[in-house]
Design a protein around this motif. Structure first.
Motif, PDB file in Angstrom:
ATOM      1  N   VAL A 117     138.122  59.123  51.661  1.00  0.00           N
ATOM      2  CA  VAL A 117     137.025  58.719  52.536  1.00  0.00           C
ATOM      3  C   VAL A 117     135.746  58.675  51.703  1.00  0.00           C
ATOM      4  O   VAL A 117     135.435  59.612  50.957  1.00  0.00           O
ATOM      5  CB  VAL A 117     136.879  59.663  53.755  1.00  0.00           C
ATOM      6  CG1 VAL A 117     136.604  61.088  53.330  1.00  0.00           C
ATOM      7  CG2 VAL A 117     135.794  59.152  54.690  1.00  0.00           C
ATOM      8  N   GLU A 118     135.024  57.550  51.767  1.00  0.00           N
ATOM      9  CA  GLU A 118     133.796  57.382  50.995  1.00  0.00           C
ATOM     10  C   GLU A 118     132.629  58.036  51.720  1.00  0.00           C
ATOM     11  O   GLU A 118     132.467  57.888  52.931  1.00  0.00           O
ATOM     12  CB  GLU A 118     133.498  55.896  50.788  1.00  0.00           C
ATOM     13  CG  GLU A 118     132.276  55.642  49.925  1.00  0.00           C
ATOM     14  CD  GLU A 118     131.976  54.170  49.722  1.00  0.00           C
ATOM     15  OE1 GLU A 118     130.873  53.861  49.217  1.00  0.00           O
ATOM     16  OE2 GLU A 118     132.827  53.326  50.086  1.00  0.00           O
ATOM     17  N   ILE A 119     131.816  58.770  50.980  1.00  0.00           N
ATOM     18  CA  ILE A 119     130.627  59.408  51.551  1.00  0.00           C
ATOM     19  C   ILE A 119     129.487  58.387  51.546  1.00  0.00           C
ATOM     20  O   ILE A 119     129.128  57.861  50.487  1.00  0.00           O
ATOM     21  CB  ILE A 119     130.247  60.666  50.749  1.00  0.00           C
ATOM     22  CG1 ILE A 119     131.394  61.676  50.799  1.00  0.00           C
ATOM     23  CG2 ILE A 119     128.965  61.292  51.288  1.00  0.00           C
ATOM     24  CD1 ILE A 119     131.199  62.886  49.929  1.00  0.00           C
ATOM     25  N   PRO A 120     128.906  58.084  52.691  1.00  0.00           N
ATOM     26  CA  PRO A 120     127.955  56.961  52.801  1.00  0.00           C
ATOM     27  C   PRO A 120     126.541  57.303  52.341  1.00  0.00           C
ATOM     28  O   PRO A 120     125.568  57.218  53.104  1.00  0.00           O
ATOM     29  CB  PRO A 120     127.991  56.640  54.298  1.00  0.00           C
ATOM     30  CG  PRO A 120     128.269  57.946  54.952  1.00  0.00           C
ATOM     31  CD  PRO A 120     129.172  58.704  54.010  1.00  0.00           C
ATOM     32  N   VAL A 121     126.400  57.686  51.077  1.00  0.00           N
ATOM     33  CA  VAL A 121     125.078  58.110  50.584  1.00  0.00           C
ATOM     34  C   VAL A 121     124.120  56.932  50.416  1.00  0.00           C
ATOM     35  O   VAL A 121     122.908  57.128  50.320  1.00  0.00           O
ATOM     36  CB  VAL A 121     125.209  58.883  49.248  1.00  0.00           C
ATOM     37  CG1 VAL A 121     125.903  60.209  49.455  1.00  0.00           C
ATOM     38  CG2 VAL A 121     125.937  58.046  48.206  1.00  0.00           C
ATOM     39  N   GLU A 122     124.639  55.719  50.373  1.00  0.00           N
ATOM     40  CA  GLU A 122     123.746  54.558  50.224  1.00  0.00           C
ATOM     41  C   GLU A 122     123.017  54.240  51.527  1.00  0.00           C
ATOM     42  O   GLU A 122     121.914  53.711  51.521  1.00  0.00           O
ATOM     43  CB  GLU A 122     124.554  53.331  49.775  1.00  0.00           C
ATOM     44  CG  GLU A 122     125.182  53.457  48.388  1.00  0.00           C
ATOM     45  CD  GLU A 122     124.154  53.611  47.288  1.00  0.00           C
ATOM     46  OE1 GLU A 122     123.063  53.019  47.416  1.00  0.00           O
ATOM     47  OE2 GLU A 122     124.423  54.343  46.321  1.00  0.00           O
ATOM     48  N   SER A 123     123.640  54.562  52.660  1.00  0.00           N
ATOM     49  CA  SER A 123     123.055  54.179  53.946  1.00  0.00           C
ATOM     50  C   SER A 123     122.397  55.336  54.694  1.00  0.00           C
ATOM     51  O   SER A 123     121.649  55.121  55.640  1.00  0.00           O
ATOM     52  CB  SER A 123     124.131  53.553  54.842  1.00  0.00           C
ATOM     53  OG  SER A 123     125.227  54.446  55.021  1.00  0.00           O
ATOM     54  N   LEU A 124     122.670  56.581  54.268  1.00  0.00           N
ATOM     55  CA  LEU A 124     122.112  57.752  54.956  1.00  0.00           C
ATOM     56  C   LEU A 124     121.473  58.698  53.956  1.00  0.00           C
ATOM     57  O   LEU A 124     121.815  58.706  52.776  1.00  0.00           O
ATOM     58  CB  LEU A 124     123.220  58.486  55.726  1.00  0.00           C
ATOM     59  CG  LEU A 124     123.823  57.750  56.930  1.00  0.00           C
ATOM     60  CD1 LEU A 124     125.044  58.505  57.435  1.00  0.00           C
ATOM     61  CD2 LEU A 124     122.802  57.599  58.054  1.00  0.00           C
TER      62      LEU A 124
ATOM     63  N   LEU B  99     132.271  56.251  58.628  1.00  0.00           N
ATOM     64  CA  LEU B  99     133.392  56.773  57.833  1.00  0.00           C
ATOM     65  C   LEU B  99     134.682  56.033  58.163  1.00  0.00           C
ATOM     66  O   LEU B  99     135.086  55.956  59.317  1.00  0.00           O
ATOM     67  CB  LEU B  99     133.569  58.270  58.087  1.00  0.00           C
ATOM     68  CG  LEU B  99     132.343  59.143  57.782  1.00  0.00           C
ATOM     69  CD1 LEU B  99     132.597  60.577  58.213  1.00  0.00           C
ATOM     70  CD2 LEU B  99     131.987  59.079  56.308  1.00  0.00           C
ATOM     71  N   VAL B 100     135.305  55.494  57.105  1.00  0.00           N
ATOM     72  CA  VAL B 100     136.573  54.775  57.282  1.00  0.00           C
ATOM     73  C   VAL B 100     137.597  55.383  56.325  1.00  0.00           C
ATOM     74  O   VAL B 100     137.686  54.986  55.167  1.00  0.00           O
ATOM     75  CB  VAL B 100     136.408  53.270  56.997  1.00  0.00           C
ATOM     76  CG1 VAL B 100     137.727  52.539  57.263  1.00  0.00           C
ATOM     77  CG2 VAL B 100     135.284  52.677  57.825  1.00  0.00           C
TER      78      VAL B 100
END
Length: 686
Positions: A178-185, A139-140
């Motif tokens: 903040v972008e939700i990292p649905v592509e990686s998790l 998260l960035v």
């Protein structure tokens, strides 16, 4: 044909009616519960693509002058407004279905989708540990301020728009993204079971629960997060003057797609007004681009929602059936040399097509393979077979359509892989997509070339072959095969040939030949001979083709149509289309086959095709339609279509009211085509 303008449904509006049918499946309580969630996912994914492709085209047309609107036949601004009204209503139905229906039924199954407010101490500790170990480093947060440009939001990514504030203070609130990292998790986290109760939480809500750990350096006691998703214009702009560097040009265009014009902002409808206004101002959005939704976006991810309950919550997946008299343990070439065989996907196995290619790869008599590829599976066994053929010294000619929408990057990857292995790759044509699904194998027998062909209505894709209803034909009919050879030669030279005797090929011949087939039915009707048409396809939107079908209906020809998606023709109009009946079947598999049956005075003509009745398929793509000549295969297709025409469980009427009314069995027998076709094919083996 008459020049009088006939009634039509706008294609975009018709498409929304189709997506409404998908939503009906999510609402149908006879559909297993997890499958209903997946239909919500399909609805959402469809709508994403609609806003990436169709709405941008309308948006570009919105500023044309009145004369151009008259030529176009509709006012784009008016259609955009109508789209907004329909979509907002559909989103409300969607939210109501999810929140007030499916969530409650999951709870009855002791499955709970919980949010950050429903965590006890033990589950909270479990998730904080998960957050720190798996999530936090991905998260960035981006801090927003008026003196810095607003960040470029990614197409279809999910963001939290965050507000940090102090209650009762005059101090201005801070905003962050903040972008939700649905592509990686994984989007769904299964929590430890408690007392036979099962819990699932979304990645989004884990982040909400741990917001204070992201913004710990700021002295703001109140941190709120609201989900947003921006959909951008995804149409590609390709330099048509480029040929040798086409892949480089396409790759650059794909990069531009990520920064396309914003077309839709989907937002959590509980977001405070001032936060929404801030976004609208920064993104320069108009009112038609704003779509209120619930707290979860990118609902397409629910296609992978885990079934942690009973197996009955999903459709049973019956084993693929064997094709009678076609033995996978024996040579496919020897078997199809004697007769044609039809593979009915997904009821029968795609392994027959893989076996065909694998045998070609190792057979010493095979010298050459030609194939067109449009969409491929992630770990494609088709590609592996072609590579093995090249390694074994076969001349492999593979046309990969690099412009297959949203599969461009994947197809560039496979192009590079094939070329590395010595396969000759044809990149296709700049101005025409190659959408045909054809394969031709050359085998030397008794010192002469003998051709073995596979022609299909769907892609050479083993993944979609488990979900899409398609037909795939094996034939050694040398008339068809030699015309395929001619077609492949033209694709290599980038020229179009016509005057095919057996094949019907776009862009030069399809429209003319279909018109001739329809004219023949009109003549037979007038002469008192048997006449009629059964047309199955994904979409019907070409105005001239609709006009021709209207002409046939008005002349008394009985027309039955099975159309899954868009249908701009209006059945049941007195004096025009009262002889035309249209149904749409939406069920557990995607109806994808294109089948045309013409009564032809009693000697039926049956064709399978890769083409829908859309202007692009008729005039701007390379499509192949082919006759079914083997009497046994023709009978099988006719039987399958007859079963579909009887469907009164999953078939909806396409009518003047556009109400997607189900065909009801009344007191008669209930028919469900996809179940009944499986039983029909199973019985044929016995």
């Amino acid at each position: 044909m008459s020049k009088q303008k006939r009634p039509l449904i706008n294609r975009e509006i018709s498409w929304l009616y189709f997506n409404e049918r998908v939503l009906q499946e999510a609402a149908d309580k006879s559909v297993p519960l997890i499958e209903r969630l997946r239909f919500l996912s399909i609805f959402s994914s469809n709508l994403d693509e609609f806003y990436r492709v169709r709405v941008p085209t309308l948006s570009r047309l919105a500023d044309i002058n009145a004369k151009a609107k008259e030529q176009l036949g509709y006012n784009p601004k008016k259609i955009l407004k109508e789209i907004k009204e329909i979509v907002v209503k559909q989103e409300r139905k969607f939210d109501d279905l999810y929140e007030n229906d499916i969530i409650k039924e999951l709870a009855e199954e002791k499955i709970f989708i919980i949010n950050e407010h429903q965590l006890n101490v033990a589950r909270g500790e479990f998730l904080r540990k998960y957050f720190r170990e798996k999530l936090l480093s991905t998260l960035v947060p981006l801090m927003l301020s008026d003196d810095k440009p607003f960040p470029e939001l990614k197409d279809r990514a999910i963001y939290f728009f965050v507000r940090l504030r102090k209650e009762g203070k005059e101090e201005k609130a801070k905003y962050s993204l903040v972008e939700i990292p649905v592509e990686s998790l994984e989007r769904f986290i299964v929590l430890p079971e408690t007392n036979n109760l099962r819990f699932v939480i979304l990645l989004d809500d884990i982040i909400r629960y741990c917001l204070n750990e992201i913004y710990f350096i700021f002295d703001y006691p109140t941190v709120e997060a609201y989900s947003i998703q921006l959909t951008r214009d995804a149409e590609l702009e390709i330099d048509r003057t480029v040929s040798e560097k086409f892949i480089d040009t396409l790759t650059k265009s794909l990069q531009k797609r990520k920064k396309g014009k914003p077309m839709r902002l989907l937002y959590d409808n509980s977001i405070p007004h001032e936060m929404l206004k801030y976004l609208v101002d920064k993104l320069h959005l108009d009112a038609d681009s704003l779509i209120p939704g619930n707290r979860y976006h990118n609902f397409k991810d629910f296609i992978a929602f885990p079934n942690i309950g009973r197996k009955e919550l999903e459709y049973t997946k019956p084993a693929p059936l064997e094709v009678p008299d076609l033995d996978l343990s024996k040579s496919i070439f020897n078997q199809i040399s004697g007769r044609d065989y039809l593979i009915n996907l997904p009821y029968q196995s795609f392994d027959y097509i893989i076996h065909f290619l694998r045998e070609a790869a190792i057979d010493p008599k095979v010298t050459e393979i030609h194939i067109t590829l449009y969409r491929l599976a992630e770990n494609s066994r088709v590609i592996n077979a072609l590579i093995n053929a090249a390694r074994n010294g076969k001349k492999v000619n593979c046309l990969i359509e690099l412009k297959a929408r949203f599969d461009e990057q994947n197809n560039i990857y496979w192009t590079n892989r094939l070329e590395e292995e010595g396969v000759f790759v044809n990149y296709g044509l700049l101005d025409y997509k190659v959408h045909s699904k054809i394969c031709l194998i050359t085998r030397i027998e008794k010192r002469r070339s003998v051709y073995y062909a596979n022609l299909a209505t769907g892609n050479f894709n083993e993944k979609s072959a488990k979900l899409y209803c398609d037909h795939s034909l094996f034939t050694t009919h040398q008339g068809i095969a030699k015309e395929l050879k001619k077609l492949f030669r033209g694709l290599e030279k980038k020229v179009f040939y016509n005057d095919y005797k057996y094949l019907i090929v776009s862009p030069l011949e399809t429209r003319r030949k279909i018109y001739a087939l329809i004219d023949n039915e009109i003549r037979n009707q007038k002469d008192g001979k048997p006449a009629g048409m059964i047309l199955k396809m994904n979409s019907l939107a070409d105005e001239e083709m609709i006009e021709k079908i209207y002409e046939a209906g008005a002349a008394g020809v009985k027309v039955q149509m099975i159309i899954r998606g868009m249908c701009c023709l209006i059945p049941g109009v007195p004096g025009l289309s009262e002889n035309i009946k249209v149904i749409s079947i939406i069920d557990k598999y995607l109806e994808h086959a294109r089948v045309w049956i013409f009564t032809n005075g009693g000697d039926e003509k049956v064709f399978l095709s890769s083409a829908d009745f859309l202007t692009r398929n008729l005039d701007r793509r390379v499509e192949v339609s082919f006759p079914v000549l083997d009497p046994r295969v023709k009978e099988e297709i006719r039987d399958i279509i007859s079963i579909q025409l009887k469907d009164n469980t999953k078939a909806r009427e396409i009518n003047r009211q556009n109400n997607n009314r189900y065909r009801k069995p009344g007191r008669g027998k209930r028919y469900r085509a996809q179940n009944d076709i499986y039983i029909y094919l199973k019985n044929k083996r016995q």
